[in-house]
Design a protein around this motif. Sequence first.
Motif, PDB file in Angstrom:
ATOM      1  N   ASN A   1       0.757  -1.210  -0.131  1.00 33.78           N
ATOM      2  CA  ASN A   1      -0.071   0.002   0.029  1.00 33.78           C
ATOM      3  C   ASN A   1       0.860   1.180  -0.012  1.00 33.78           C
ATOM      4  O   ASN A   1       0.621   2.360   0.722  1.00 33.78           O
ATOM      5  CB  ASN A   1      -1.002   0.061   1.195  1.00 33.78           C
ATOM      6  CG  ASN A   1      -1.779  -1.091   1.172  1.00 33.78           C
ATOM      7  OD1 ASN A   1      -2.367  -1.809   0.129  1.00 33.78           O
ATOM      8  ND2 ASN A   1      -2.277  -1.738   2.604  1.00 33.78           N
TER       9      ASN A   1
ATOM     10  N   ASN B   1      -1.061   3.805  -3.792  1.00 32.58           N
ATOM     11  CA  ASN B   1      -1.354   2.533  -2.771  1.00 32.58           C
ATOM     12  C   ASN B   1      -0.943   1.314  -3.726  1.00 32.58           C
ATOM     13  O   ASN B   1      -1.866   0.433  -3.823  1.00 32.58           O
ATOM     14  CB  ASN B   1      -3.111   2.495  -2.826  1.00 32.58           C
ATOM     15  CG  ASN B   1      -3.526   1.530  -1.761  1.00 32.58           C
ATOM     16  OD1 ASN B   1      -2.811   1.518  -0.528  1.00 32.58           O
ATOM     17  ND2 ASN B   1      -4.352   0.946  -2.073  1.00 32.58           N
TER      18      ASN B   1
ATOM     19  N   THR C   1       2.201   4.786  -0.950  1.00 31.88           N
ATOM     20  CA  THR C   1       1.776   5.952  -1.529  1.00 31.88           C
ATOM     21  C   THR C   1       2.538   7.084  -1.139  1.00 31.88           C
ATOM     22  O   THR C   1       3.087   7.135  -0.139  1.00 31.88           O
ATOM     23  CB  THR C   1       0.234   6.253  -1.093  1.00 31.88           C
ATOM     24  OG1 THR C   1      -0.644   5.239  -1.084  1.00 31.88           O
ATOM     25  CG2 THR C   1      -0.303   7.371  -1.287  1.00 31.88           C
ATOM     26  N   LYS C   2       2.649   7.953  -2.355  1.00 34.13           N
ATOM     27  CA  LYS C   2       3.361   9.312  -2.096  1.00 34.13           C
ATOM     28  C   LYS C   2       2.610  10.479  -2.573  1.00 34.13           C
ATOM     29  O   LYS C   2       2.135  10.283  -3.823  1.00 34.13           O
ATOM     30  CB  LYS C   2       4.775   9.160  -2.810  1.00 34.13           C
ATOM     31  CG  LYS C   2       5.556  10.370  -2.686  1.00 34.13           C
ATOM     32  CD  LYS C   2       6.019  10.630  -1.306  1.00 34.13           C
ATOM     33  CE  LYS C   2       7.044  11.866  -1.064  1.00 34.13           C
ATOM     34  NZ  LYS C   2       7.390  12.187   0.158  1.00 34.13           N
TER      35      LYS C   2
ATOM     36  N   SER D   1       7.917   7.940   2.375  1.00 32.03           N
ATOM     37  CA  SER D   1       6.549   7.572   1.749  1.00 32.03           C
ATOM     38  C   SER D   1       5.355   8.340   2.478  1.00 32.03           C
ATOM     39  O   SER D   1       5.604   8.712   3.796  1.00 32.03           O
ATOM     40  CB  SER D   1       5.963   5.989   1.719  1.00 32.03           C
ATOM     41  OG  SER D   1       5.955   5.620   3.220  1.00 32.03           O
ATOM     42  N   SER D   2       4.216   8.781   1.860  1.00 34.70           N
ATOM     43  CA  SER D   2       3.175   9.151   2.665  1.00 34.70           C
ATOM     44  C   SER D   2       2.408   8.041   3.349  1.00 34.70           C
ATOM     45  O   SER D   2       1.942   8.604   4.621  1.00 34.70           O
ATOM     46  CB  SER D   2       2.283  10.018   1.530  1.00 34.70           C
ATOM     47  OG  SER D   2       2.767  10.989   0.987  1.00 34.70           O
ATOM     48  N   SER D   3       2.247   7.239   2.947  1.00 32.11           N
ATOM     49  CA  SER D   3       1.620   5.652   3.686  1.00 32.11           C
ATOM     50  C   SER D   3       2.111   4.611   3.092  1.00 32.11           C
ATOM     51  O   SER D   3       2.684   4.603   2.087  1.00 32.11           O
ATOM     52  CB  SER D   3       0.123   5.866   3.670  1.00 32.11           C
ATOM     53  OG  SER D   3      -0.383   6.082   2.341  1.00 32.11           O
ATOM     54  N   GLY D   4       2.208   3.414   3.678  1.00 33.64           N
ATOM     55  CA  GLY D   4       2.284   2.083   3.387  1.00 33.64           C
ATOM     56  C   GLY D   4       3.839   1.664   3.886  1.00 33.64           C
ATOM     57  O   GLY D   4       4.407   2.599   4.625  1.00 33.64           O
ATOM     58  N   THR D   5       4.236   0.611   3.657  1.00 37.81           N
ATOM     59  CA  THR D   5       5.432   0.114   4.051  1.00 37.81           C
ATOM     60  C   THR D   5       6.436  -0.509   2.920  1.00 37.81           C
ATOM     61  O   THR D   5       5.596  -0.965   1.902  1.00 37.81           O
ATOM     62  CB  THR D   5       5.325  -1.010   5.178  1.00 37.81           C
ATOM     63  OG1 THR D   5       4.660  -2.183   4.538  1.00 37.81           O
ATOM     64  CG2 THR D   5       4.342  -0.361   6.222  1.00 37.81           C
TER      65      THR D   5
END
Length: 348
Positions: free
Chosen positions: A6, A19, A8-9, A53-57
Motif C-alpha cells: 500500500n 497505494n 503511497t506518495k 512515503s506518505s503511507s504504506g510500508t
Amino acid sequence: MVEIKNLTKYYGQKAAVKNISFTIEDHEILGFLGPNGAGKSTTLNMICGVIPSSSGTVTINGFDIAKDPIRAKRCIGFLPEIPPVYPDMKVKEYLTFVAGLKGVPSVKRKAQAAKAMDRLRITDVANRLIRNLSKGYRQRVGFAQALLGDPDILILDEPTVGLDPEQLMEVRNLILELKQDHTVILSSHILSEISAVCDRVVIISKGEIRAVDTIDNLEQRADTNPILHLKVRGTSQDVAAAMRQVDGVVNVSNISRFKTGIYTYDVELTGSDIRNPLLAALLVKKFDVLEVQEQKKNLEQVFVKLVNQSGESQRSSLQELLEELAAEEASSEPQTDADAEDDATNTD
C-alpha cells in the motif's frame, strides 16, 4: 526479499504513487516499466529510503525501511537515474571512498573497488578524473558503486542510459550474472532489455499498478487482434479499399511507400482464419502480394495497451516516430508525377 504494501506518495495534493503493492522474490530480476511521469523513480527512491512515503510500508530482507533504515539500506545497492558520482575524484579513489561509506572494512576496500571496476570493464580509466569520462563510462562507474558492499538487492534505475550497443550487451550479461547472488529491480525504457533479462515485470501508469506477471503470461493474456504486415504492388488507396471490404478486417494502418508502386500495410484482423479470404480479395483485384508476415504479440504491444487503458497519451512505439519523420522527409523531396500521384493516396 522485498515486500511493498500500500505504498503511497503525495506531493502536496498530487498523488505520484497510489497505494501500490507487490513483492520481489530472492534471486529474481524484476522489470519495472512505465511511461515518463508514471511514478517509477519515485517508487524506487521510496524503496531505497531516499525519500519517505506518505503511507504504506517497504520491507527489505525483513527490515522496515522507515523503522530500521540502517539495516535495511545495508541490504541495498542503488544506481539512481543520475549516477551519484563526484566529478573531481578519480574513479578508483571514488569507489574506495564509497566502499568506506558502505561500511566495508578498510583492508577490503581496494579489493572490492578493483573487483567492481573489473566487472564493469572500467579498470582502464581507474586513475582518470570522473569529470573527464564519457557519459557511458560515468554510468558504469555509478553501476560499480552499487555493487560495493556486496548487497543482497540491486536497484537499477535506467542502468544502460548512454551506453553504446557493445556496452549495453555487456551490462545486460552482467545483470543476468548478478542474479546468481543478488535480487535485482531493473527500471528501463528499453523493452527489449526487459524482455531479455527479467523474470517478471511490474507495469505502472499514473502512479497505479496495471499488471504484475511474467512476460510470457502478459503476452499470452494480451487482448489484441492478430496483425498481418503485407507488402503489395498497387495504388495504396485501391489496395486499402479492397482489404477493408473483407469481412473480419478491423483496420488498415501504417501505410508506407516501400518504393514506387509498392506499399506496406498493417492489417488488423478479428481472427487468423480470414487470412485466405483477405489474400484472395487482393488477387481477384490483380494486386501482387509480395510479402505476408504475421506480427506476434510482444511486450511493447502489452505495455502500450495497458498504459492506454489508463488514459495516458503515449506514442505507441518508436516506429511511429520514425514513420512520421520519414513522411516529413519524403514530403520535402522532389517527386516524379507518378510518385506524387501515388503519394497523394497515402493518407489512407
